[in-house]
Scaffold this motif. Sequence first.
Motif, mmCIF file in Angstrom:
data_model
loop_
_atom_site.group_PDB
_atom_site.id
_atom_site.type_symbol
_atom_site.label_atom_id
_atom_site.label_comp_id
_atom_site.label_asym_id
_atom_site.label_seq_id
_atom_site.Cartn_x
_atom_site.Cartn_y
_atom_site.Cartn_z
ATOM 1 N N VAL A 105 0.839 -1.202 0.000
ATOM 2 C CA VAL A 105 0.000 0.000 0.000
ATOM 3 C C VAL A 105 0.874 1.252 0.000
ATOM 4 C CG1 VAL A 105 -1.667 1.336 1.333
ATOM 5 C CG2 VAL A 105 -2.004 -1.114 1.023
ATOM 6 N N ILE A 108 1.973 1.734 -3.497
ATOM 7 C CA ILE A 108 0.917 2.333 -4.322
ATOM 8 C C ILE A 108 0.921 3.851 -4.160
ATOM 9 C CG2 ILE A 108 -1.577 2.536 -4.653
ATOM 10 C CD1 ILE A 108 -1.795 -0.417 -3.802
ATOM 11 N N THR A 148 -3.375 -8.457 1.548
ATOM 12 C CA THR A 148 -3.238 -7.359 0.587
ATOM 13 C C THR A 148 -4.595 -6.805 0.180
ATOM 14 O OG1 THR A 148 -1.184 -8.323 -0.253
ATOM 15 C CG2 THR A 148 -2.284 -6.702 -1.644
ATOM 16 N N ARG A 151 -6.058 -4.668 2.989
ATOM 17 C CA ARG A 151 -5.464 -3.329 3.106
ATOM 18 C C ARG A 151 -5.896 -2.435 1.946
ATOM 19 N NH1 ARG A 151 -3.563 -6.437 6.564
ATOM 20 N NH2 ARG A 151 -1.667 -6.063 7.793
ATOM 21 N N SER A 152 -5.915 -2.983 0.741
ATOM 22 C CA SER A 152 -6.137 -2.139 -0.437
ATOM 23 C C SER A 152 -7.570 -1.656 -0.552
ATOM 24 C CB SER A 152 -5.745 -2.895 -1.710
ATOM 25 O OG SER A 152 -6.561 -4.039 -1.901
ATOM 26 N N TYR A 155 -8.081 1.790 0.400
ATOM 27 C CA TYR A 155 -7.303 2.844 -0.240
ATOM 28 C C TYR A 155 -7.514 2.941 -1.745
ATOM 29 C CZ TYR A 155 -3.373 5.498 -2.016
ATOM 30 O OH TYR A 155 -2.621 6.417 -2.679
ATOM 31 N N HIS A 159 -6.660 -0.948 -7.801
ATOM 32 C CA HIS A 159 -5.650 -1.932 -7.424
ATOM 33 C C HIS A 159 -6.297 -3.139 -6.754
ATOM 34 C CE1 HIS A 159 -2.899 1.528 -7.946
ATOM 35 N NE2 HIS A 159 -2.039 0.602 -8.274
ATOM 36 N N MET A 160 -7.277 -2.872 -5.909
ATOM 37 C CA MET A 160 -7.943 -3.980 -5.226
ATOM 38 C C MET A 160 -8.568 -4.940 -6.240
ATOM 39 S SD MET A 160 -11.138 -3.925 -2.532
ATOM 40 C CE MET A 160 -12.297 -3.448 -3.822
#
Length: 502
Positions: A105, A108, A148, A151-152, A155, A159-160
């Motif tokens: 993250v 990113i 991952t 977390r993504s 944000y 990306h997620m």
Amino acid sequence: MSSTEPNIRCQCPDGHLAAGNNHFDNKNYDEAVSAFFQHIAQHPGCAEAIFNLAALFEDINDPEKAATHFLEVAKQHPAHLPSWQRGLMALAKARQADAFADALVSFIKAGEEQGLFWKWPYYMLQHACDHHMARDDREAAFAFFNATIARSQQYARLHMCWFIFLFGGYFLRIGDVKNGVNCMKFASKELRFLVHACFGDEFGDRVASVPDEMLRRFDESVDFPDRETPDVAGSRCVVLSACDAVYFKRFGLLMALSVDLFSQEKRIVHFHVVDADEACDALVSRLRALMRKIHIGYSRQPDFQDLPREDRITYFTCSRFMVADRVMQRYRLPLLIADVDGVFVDDPVLFTDQLSEEAPLALLYSPERLDALYNAVGGGLVGLYPTQRTAALLDLVKRYMLYWYERRQMVWFFDQLTWVHAVEDAKRRGWNLPVTRLVMDRGRIALGAAKFFQVFEEKKESGFDQKLSQFLDEIGSRWASGTISPEEAKSRYKSFFGLEDM
């Protein structure tokens, strides 16, 4: 020292740093660690010393310490891509899923602030989980995806969705089709190409639904201005490139001249140009006058392009595969389907001579990848030996592309995804189509001694088109007039793209 990056070079080098580098190069690791720490004590935060210390721990298989030091450099220099890449892979090897997710993250965010390529975080998760899957460590791969994605989602939605797409690839790999499909459906909210994905019998059903009448209409839309088939005796292979008029004018001479320069004997280069105009016809005439050894074949397609603008771009990339059957029938020679914005730096017959009735297909092929659904087959170069099986494979590809053309949807990556499905469907049908794997490295595609270079990043650089035009005008005119030797011309071609080592 190979691990030193210029943009983190120490501004106050001393004897300790030099000694550390020397000891590292000679694999005297204890002495190197001591020297690096002595340098850091006198020059706190020295990125070069910290990076080299991280590389040392990487060498001696201490991934946790390696990750700590690589990411310390990344924190100091957030645009330093190698520190992020190697730090994240060190965390992967250390099986530190939560720390990896936190660092990813941060990567990113740093990428957005520093202008790094936005897909690098996705690639790093893929590399990390491919690392675990290669070791049959499903538990670790699952943990990395889980951490991952968690977390993504707080944000970065795009990306997620890419991460969830990879998670779907994980489930499909282990045979959990239900969860794999669910992941793909969720990811499709951002990843438009997944509209073309097939599961179960969908690919076969869609291909079977394409009527022969549609194939006939498509074939009738393709115009071969040269009614007579050229004498192909001794040519041994055909290079097929297809594109729109803009790309043909931009790269057609580059491709054709590379084959003419590097071929030992006569060859055939066939250009298929969608939306060709009079300037394209004139360029074909110019190429034919310029070439010494190769015959320039040409076809065009003035219609059959009723698509939205973005999908038209995808259609241009698909068109080479949609006319490949006609081109193969026309010349009855082994076929290399190549990106027009590329150069052969060896005789293309070095590729096709490795194909045969028993091994009729050469692909950039990586079905073991977690992103295999769209990236198991690369479209930059495809080799085909003329057999009934390769003709049948091309028919699957063509029909599936026409299926989606009829629905006015051809999303980016569709060409690669079609090949992935077609190859897998051929396996299910029991066709004997062993794949010879091409190798890709830094834009260079190789099969043994044969090499092809794709112009990826260079064409995006400011002033590239002007430099390329000037270069080709000079080399082309001197080649036509006989004032440049083949050796010099080939050397100039390689040096223009920094390919002296090929």
